[in-house]
Design an enzyme around this catalytic site. Sequence first.
Site, PDB file in Angstrom:
ATOM      1  N   CYS A  27      -2.856   0.694   6.801  1.00 26.07           N
ATOM      2  CA  CYS A  27      -3.466   0.676   8.030  1.00 26.07           C
ATOM      3  C   CYS A  27      -4.068   1.663   9.462  1.00 26.07           C
ATOM      4  O   CYS A  27      -4.526   1.670  10.275  1.00 26.07           O
ATOM      5  CB  CYS A  27      -1.882  -0.020   8.645  1.00 26.07           C
TER       6      CYS A  27
ATOM      7  N   GLU B 249       5.387  -3.877  12.728  1.00 22.42           N
ATOM      8  CA  GLU B 249       3.685  -2.600  12.330  1.00 22.42           C
ATOM      9  C   GLU B 249       2.235  -3.810  11.248  1.00 22.42           C
ATOM     10  O   GLU B 249       2.696  -3.907  10.555  1.00 22.42           O
ATOM     11  CB  GLU B 249       4.109  -1.979  11.579  1.00 22.42           C
TER      12      GLU B 249
ATOM     13  N   ASN C 139       0.479  -1.109  -0.544  1.00 22.85           N
ATOM     14  CA  ASN C 139      -0.253  -0.209   0.248  1.00 22.85           C
ATOM     15  C   ASN C 139       1.150   1.219  -0.320  1.00 22.85           C
ATOM     16  O   ASN C 139       0.297   2.223  -0.407  1.00 22.85           O
ATOM     17  CB  ASN C 139      -0.868   0.024   1.443  1.00 22.85           C
TER      18      ASN C 139
END
Length: 342
Positions: free
Chosen positions: A283, A249, A151
Site C-alpha cells: 500500500c 488503513e 501482502n
Amino acid sequence: MTEVRNFIRGEWISKREGREIEVRNPADQDELLAKGILASAREAEAAIAAASEALPGWARMPAPKRGEIVERAADLLRAEQDEVARLLTREEGKTLADAKGEIYRAYNVLNYTAGQSRRMGGTTIPSELPKNFAYTMRQPLGVVALITPWNFPVCIPAWKIAPALAAGNTVIFKPSSTTPLTAAALVEIFERSGVPPGVLNLLVGGSSDIGDLLTRDKRVRGISFTGSSENGTQIYTTCAARGAKSQCEMGGKNPVVVLEDADVALAADGIVSGAFGSTGQRCTATSRAIVEESVADELINQMVTRVSKWKLGNGLDPGVQMGPLVSAQQRQTVEEYIEIGK
C-alpha cells in the site's frame, strides 16, 4: 497436503461442507500447498461467542502477565524465523530475504508491545473538591475483529493482534483467504505461547460470508482493517452507525517528487526500491513519479538500468530480487493498470 482450518475456542476446526479454496505456490502453480473449506456465518458466530465468553477472564489478567504471553510469542517467532519465512515465500511469493525481514519486523513489534504492557497507566487529575482523588485507568475495549490483507501476512496481523491482546481485548482474526497458512502459523505460535482458549480466534473466510457479520455484530466493539479503500469505507460507515470503533488503513497513490537539483542517482534508487520492492504489492508502493522535465530523461535511464539487472523468479531461489505476483487475479489487475497507462 495441509488443510486450511479455523481456530475457535482453542481448537482447530475442520469444515466438510461449503465453499472450497486451494492454496498454490504463486511461483509454481503445480504445487498445491493446501485445500480447505471457507468459514461461514456459523463459524463467525461461534468465534464471536467464544471471544465474548473469554473476555472477562482475559481482561482480569494483569497487563504485565498478558505481556509475558506476547513476549513468548515474539521469542518463538524469532526462533522459527527460517521455517515461517519459507512458508511465507511459498504462499505469498515474496523473496526469502523479504520474508525474513518481515518476520524480524513482526518480532520487533511483538517485543515492543510486550514491554508496553507495563506502561498502560492512567493519569491523576487535580480535583476542585476537597478530599477527592480523581484518576483515570485504561480498560479493554472488548471483543475486536482484525481484518488483514495478504501482502504482509505476518507483520500486519502481528501489529494488530499483539496490542489488542496486551490491552486485554479478545480477538477474532480474519486474514486474507489468499494466505491462510501463514496466518495459521502465527496463531499456532500464540497458542503455544499460552493464550487461553477463546482469547484469539482465527476465521478463514470471505468478506461477504463473515466480514459483514463481524462489522455489524454489536458484541464486536472494534474493527481494525487493512485493505482496499472501498471495503474500508464500508467498514467505517457500518461501525460509525452503531457506535463501534474502527481503524482503517487503506490504499493510496504514493508520489515521489524529483526536482532538478535532486541527486538523480539517489532518486532512482528510491523509486526503484519503492515501486518494485515486494513486487510492487504494498500500500506504500511508489505509484507515481512527479519529475521536473530537465532531469526526467536521466532519471528514467537510470531507473531502466537498475531494473534491467534485477533477477525475477521463485522467491526461494538465491539471487532472485523480485518474486511473482501473488495470484492470477492480481496479475490481471496489474495488466489492466498497464493498459490504462499506455
